[in-house]
Design a protein around this motif. Structure first.
Motif, PDB file in Angstrom:
ATOM      1  N   SER A 165      18.746 -34.624  42.201  1.00  0.00           N
ATOM      2  CA  SER A 165      17.628 -34.831  43.122  1.00  0.00           C
ATOM      3  C   SER A 165      17.848 -36.070  43.987  1.00  0.00           C
ATOM      4  O   SER A 165      18.583 -36.979  43.622  1.00  0.00           O
ATOM      5  CB  SER A 165      16.319 -34.968  42.349  1.00  0.00           C
ATOM      6  OG  SER A 165      16.377 -36.089  41.488  1.00  0.00           O
ATOM      7  N   LEU A 166      17.190 -36.034  45.137  1.00  0.00           N
ATOM      8  CA  LEU A 166      17.120 -37.166  46.057  1.00  0.00           C
ATOM      9  C   LEU A 166      15.676 -37.598  46.135  1.00  0.00           C
ATOM     10  O   LEU A 166      14.762 -36.786  45.957  1.00  0.00           O
ATOM     11  CB  LEU A 166      17.548 -36.754  47.471  1.00  0.00           C
ATOM     12  CG  LEU A 166      18.903 -36.135  47.687  1.00  0.00           C
ATOM     13  CD1 LEU A 166      19.043 -35.725  49.148  1.00  0.00           C
ATOM     14  CD2 LEU A 166      19.990 -37.098  47.287  1.00  0.00           C
ATOM     15  N   HIS A 167      15.460 -38.868  46.444  1.00  0.00           N
ATOM     16  CA  HIS A 167      14.107 -39.349  46.685  1.00  0.00           C
ATOM     17  C   HIS A 167      14.053 -39.957  48.081  1.00  0.00           C
ATOM     18  O   HIS A 167      14.924 -40.748  48.457  1.00  0.00           O
ATOM     19  CB  HIS A 167      13.698 -40.384  45.637  1.00  0.00           C
ATOM     20  CG  HIS A 167      13.480 -39.778  44.296  1.00  0.00           C
ATOM     21  ND1 HIS A 167      12.281 -39.257  43.904  1.00  0.00           N
ATOM     22  CD2 HIS A 167      14.327 -39.565  43.275  1.00  0.00           C
ATOM     23  CE1 HIS A 167      12.396 -38.759  42.688  1.00  0.00           C
ATOM     24  NE2 HIS A 167      13.634 -38.932  42.281  1.00  0.00           N
ATOM     25  N   ALA A 197       8.341 -38.374  54.801  1.00  0.00           N
ATOM     26  CA  ALA A 197       9.582 -38.021  55.486  1.00  0.00           C
ATOM     27  C   ALA A 197      10.245 -36.776  54.893  1.00  0.00           C
ATOM     28  O   ALA A 197      11.192 -36.250  55.473  1.00  0.00           O
ATOM     29  CB  ALA A 197      10.559 -39.191  55.426  1.00  0.00           C
ATOM     30  N   ARG A 198       9.743 -36.291  53.755  1.00  0.00           N
ATOM     31  CA  ARG A 198      10.431 -35.209  53.055  1.00  0.00           C
ATOM     32  C   ARG A 198      10.521 -33.922  53.878  1.00  0.00           C
ATOM     33  O   ARG A 198      11.585 -33.319  53.970  1.00  0.00           O
ATOM     34  CB  ARG A 198       9.768 -34.923  51.712  1.00  0.00           C
ATOM     35  CG  ARG A 198      10.532 -33.857  50.927  1.00  0.00           C
ATOM     36  CD  ARG A 198       9.940 -33.574  49.593  1.00  0.00           C
ATOM     37  NE  ARG A 198       8.675 -32.854  49.748  1.00  0.00           N
ATOM     38  CZ  ARG A 198       7.926 -32.486  48.720  1.00  0.00           C
ATOM     39  NH1 ARG A 198       8.291 -32.794  47.488  1.00  0.00           N
ATOM     40  NH2 ARG A 198       6.805 -31.829  48.922  1.00  0.00           N
ATOM     41  N   ASP A 199       9.431 -33.480  54.475  1.00  0.00           N
ATOM     42  CA  ASP A 199       9.455 -32.228  55.232  1.00  0.00           C
ATOM     43  C   ASP A 199      10.434 -32.303  56.400  1.00  0.00           C
ATOM     44  O   ASP A 199      11.169 -31.344  56.668  1.00  0.00           O
ATOM     45  CB  ASP A 199       8.057 -31.856  55.727  1.00  0.00           C
ATOM     46  CG  ASP A 199       7.138 -31.422  54.590  1.00  0.00           C
ATOM     47  OD1 ASP A 199       7.639 -31.140  53.480  1.00  0.00           O
ATOM     48  OD2 ASP A 199       5.916 -31.377  54.816  1.00  0.00           O
ATOM     49  N   GLY A 200      10.478 -33.427  57.076  1.00  0.00           N
ATOM     50  CA  GLY A 200      11.428 -33.610  58.171  1.00  0.00           C
ATOM     51  C   GLY A 200      12.863 -33.613  57.674  1.00  0.00           C
ATOM     52  O   GLY A 200      13.743 -33.032  58.310  1.00  0.00           O
ATOM     53  N   PRO A 229       7.533 -29.458  43.696  1.00  0.00           N
ATOM     54  CA  PRO A 229       6.118 -29.119  43.850  1.00  0.00           C
ATOM     55  C   PRO A 229       5.143 -30.192  43.353  1.00  0.00           C
ATOM     56  O   PRO A 229       3.965 -30.157  43.697  1.00  0.00           O
ATOM     57  CB  PRO A 229       5.964 -27.827  43.042  1.00  0.00           C
ATOM     58  CG  PRO A 229       7.067 -27.864  42.057  1.00  0.00           C
ATOM     59  CD  PRO A 229       8.200 -28.607  42.711  1.00  0.00           C
ATOM     60  N   LEU A 230       5.626 -31.155  42.562  1.00  0.00           N
ATOM     61  CA  LEU A 230       4.730 -32.177  42.011  1.00  0.00           C
ATOM     62  C   LEU A 230       4.963 -33.576  42.564  1.00  0.00           C
ATOM     63  O   LEU A 230       4.033 -34.368  42.641  1.00  0.00           O
ATOM     64  CB  LEU A 230       4.864 -32.218  40.477  1.00  0.00           C
ATOM     65  CG  LEU A 230       4.529 -30.920  39.756  1.00  0.00           C
ATOM     66  CD1 LEU A 230       4.759 -31.077  38.262  1.00  0.00           C
ATOM     67  CD2 LEU A 230       3.103 -30.489  40.039  1.00  0.00           C
ATOM     68  N   ASP A 231       6.195 -33.884  42.926  1.00  0.00           N
ATOM     69  CA  ASP A 231       6.545 -35.218  43.425  1.00  0.00           C
ATOM     70  C   ASP A 231       6.810 -35.118  44.925  1.00  0.00           C
ATOM     71  O   ASP A 231       7.815 -34.543  45.347  1.00  0.00           O
ATOM     72  CB  ASP A 231       7.777 -35.724  42.688  1.00  0.00           C
ATOM     73  CG  ASP A 231       8.201 -37.119  43.096  1.00  0.00           C
ATOM     74  OD1 ASP A 231       7.799 -37.590  44.187  1.00  0.00           O
ATOM     75  OD2 ASP A 231       8.958 -37.735  42.333  1.00  0.00           O
ATOM     76  N   PRO A 232       5.930 -35.674  45.764  1.00  0.00           N
ATOM     77  CA  PRO A 232       6.047 -35.493  47.218  1.00  0.00           C
ATOM     78  C   PRO A 232       7.253 -36.177  47.866  1.00  0.00           C
ATOM     79  O   PRO A 232       7.544 -35.928  49.031  1.00  0.00           O
ATOM     80  CB  PRO A 232       4.739 -36.062  47.759  1.00  0.00           C
ATOM     81  CG  PRO A 232       4.265 -37.006  46.715  1.00  0.00           C
ATOM     82  CD  PRO A 232       4.752 -36.461  45.401  1.00  0.00           C
ATOM     83  N   GLY A 233       7.978 -37.001  47.128  1.00  0.00           N
ATOM     84  CA  GLY A 233       9.153 -37.652  47.695  1.00  0.00           C
ATOM     85  C   GLY A 233      10.457 -37.136  47.128  1.00  0.00           C
ATOM     86  O   GLY A 233      11.521 -37.628  47.469  1.00  0.00           O
ATOM     87  N   ARG A 234      10.382 -36.127  46.278  1.00  0.00           N
ATOM     88  CA  ARG A 234      11.579 -35.636  45.580  1.00  0.00           C
ATOM     89  C   ARG A 234      12.105 -34.337  46.202  1.00  0.00           C
ATOM     90  O   ARG A 234      11.332 -33.425  46.503  1.00  0.00           O
ATOM     91  CB  ARG A 234      11.257 -35.398  44.117  1.00  0.00           C
ATOM     92  CG  ARG A 234      12.460 -35.061  43.274  1.00  0.00           C
ATOM     93  CD  ARG A 234      12.067 -34.972  41.815  1.00  0.00           C
ATOM     94  NE  ARG A 234      13.260 -34.756  41.010  1.00  0.00           N
ATOM     95  CZ  ARG A 234      13.230 -34.444  39.750  1.00  0.00           C
ATOM     96  NH1 ARG A 234      12.074 -34.308  39.111  1.00  0.00           N
ATOM     97  NH2 ARG A 234      14.341 -34.261  39.091  1.00  0.00           N
ATOM     98  N   ILE A 235      13.434 -34.276  46.351  1.00  0.00           N
ATOM     99  CA  ILE A 235      14.122 -33.096  46.865  1.00  0.00           C
ATOM    100  C   ILE A 235      15.149 -32.677  45.818  1.00  0.00           C
ATOM    101  O   ILE A 235      15.991 -33.486  45.404  1.00  0.00           O
ATOM    102  CB  ILE A 235      14.826 -33.405  48.201  1.00  0.00           C
ATOM    103  CG1 ILE A 235      13.802 -33.788  49.259  1.00  0.00           C
ATOM    104  CG2 ILE A 235      15.684 -32.224  48.646  1.00  0.00           C
ATOM    105  CD1 ILE A 235      14.407 -34.356  50.538  1.00  0.00           C
TER     106      ILE A 235
END
Length: 94
Positions: free
Chosen positions: A7-9, A14-17, A44-50
């Protein structure tokens, strides 16, 4: 077979972009010889995690693609990363 997973944070706003800018790299990877799967997806739970998941036929095919990583701007947006490389010696049916 080779699996890259982790994962990336990034900053949550900025995540959606980041993911939108990654679409071209995802398509390019999937069209590359030896790429069996390639995905970057929002947690789905952490808004900064990819989440990152890649599956390749060989390390050589992955290496041939690797020059197509994140742009410098995307690289600067990554706050933290935990990505590992797994060498798979066999696959079994579930």
């Amino acid at each position: 077979m080779l699996i890259i997973a982790g994962s990336l944070h990034v900053e949550p706003d900025a995540r959606d972009g980041y993911l939108a800018e990654s679409a071209q790299v995802i398509a390019q990877a999937r069209a590359t010889a030896g790429c069996l799967d390639f995905l970057l997806a929002a947690d789905p739970l952490d808004p900064g995690r990819i989440h990152i998941y890649e599956r390749w036929e060989s390390p050589e095919q992955l290496a041939a693609f690797r020059g197509s990583g994140p742009s410098d701007q995307q690289e600067a947006e990554i706050l933290d990363a935990d990505v590992q490389r797994y060498l798979i010696s066999g696959v079994e049916a579930p």
